[in-house]
Scaffold this active site. Structure first.
Site, PDB file in Angstrom:
ATOM      1  N   LYS A  10       9.069  59.080  74.685  1.00 50.56           N
ATOM      2  CA  LYS A  10       9.767  58.858  73.417  1.00 50.56           C
ATOM      3  C   LYS A  10       9.559  57.435  72.876  1.00 50.56           C
ATOM      4  CE  LYS A  10      13.371  62.272  74.370  1.00 50.56           C
ATOM      5  NZ  LYS A  10      14.838  62.473  74.473  1.00 50.56           N
ATOM      6  N   TYR A  50      12.983  70.320  67.163  1.00 49.38           N
ATOM      7  CA  TYR A  50      14.372  70.334  67.626  1.00 49.38           C
ATOM      8  C   TYR A  50      15.257  71.299  66.837  1.00 49.38           C
ATOM      9  CZ  TYR A  50      13.325  66.351  70.617  1.00 49.38           C
ATOM     10  OH  TYR A  50      12.803  65.544  71.592  1.00 49.38           O
ATOM     11  N   ASN A 113      16.534  57.856  75.918  1.00 45.78           N
ATOM     12  CA  ASN A 113      16.358  58.182  77.335  1.00 45.78           C
ATOM     13  C   ASN A 113      14.894  58.312  77.762  1.00 45.78           C
ATOM     14  OD1 ASN A 113      15.674  60.738  76.408  1.00 45.78           O
ATOM     15  ND2 ASN A 113      17.631  61.645  76.944  1.00 45.78           N
ATOM     16  N   HIS A 116      11.182  63.344  77.323  1.00 47.21           N
ATOM     17  CA  HIS A 116      11.644  64.718  77.118  1.00 47.21           C
ATOM     18  C   HIS A 116      10.813  65.592  78.036  1.00 47.21           C
ATOM     19  CE1 HIS A 116      12.449  68.596  75.142  1.00 47.21           C
ATOM     20  NE2 HIS A 116      11.161  68.823  75.354  1.00 47.21           N
ATOM     21  N   GLU A 127       7.166  75.034  73.508  1.00 42.98           N
ATOM     22  CA  GLU A 127       7.003  73.625  73.145  1.00 42.98           C
ATOM     23  C   GLU A 127       5.543  73.189  73.213  1.00 42.98           C
ATOM     24  OE1 GLU A 127      11.469  72.149  74.437  1.00 42.98           O
ATOM     25  OE2 GLU A 127       9.761  71.488  75.644  1.00 42.98           O
TER      26      GLU A 127
END
Length: 138
Positions: A10, A50, A113, A116, A127
């Site tokens: 990310k 998302y 974080n 993913h 995905e």
């Protein structure tokens, strides 16, 4: 069983030059990079990816964050890759993540974080196909 799963490094991690360390962590623990590309997600791409979270209060913030800088999209391959990837990432909240996991080592918060990973084989297929044509996977 050999599987392939999606992993995303990310924007918070790419901005802090952690890409190489995170990839090395996966490789050192038995996952192989089957495809990889760095890109800046458009708002449309992030919203589409998302979409299952659209009704949740954090959706807008998540989309903004995922568009805030480059991401590294990877197909990781290996024995039980889906669960192995989740194990290596650690808990979403870095304060609760196990020692030595990517999120314990590098994440700043629940929102930032660093990585993913697909949560199931079914999610991984969906995905992966969102970002990689099957012909791009090795």
């Amino acid at each position: 069983m050999t599987e392939t799963t999606l992993s995303i490094i990310k924007p918070d991690a790419t901005k802090r030059n952690l890409t190489g360390r995170i990839i090395a962590h996966f490789e050192e623990h038995g996952l192989q990079v089957a495809a990889m590309k760095m890109t800046q997600l458009s708002r449309r791409e992030a919203e589409g990816f998302y979409a299952e979270h659209k009704a949740r209060p954090f959706f807008g913030e998540l989309v903004d964050f995922m568009c805030s800088g480059p991401v590294v999209l990877m197909a990781l391959k290996g024995e039980g890759a889906v669960m192995k990837n989740r194990e290596l990432m650690g808990a979403t909240n870095p304060a609760e993540a196990a020692e030595g996991t990517i999120r314990k080592l590098y994440a700043r918060s629940i929102g930032e974080n660093s990585v993913h990973g697909s949560d199931s084989a079914e999610s991984a297929r969906r995905e992966l196909s969102y970002f990689f044509p099957a012909t791009d996977l090795y």
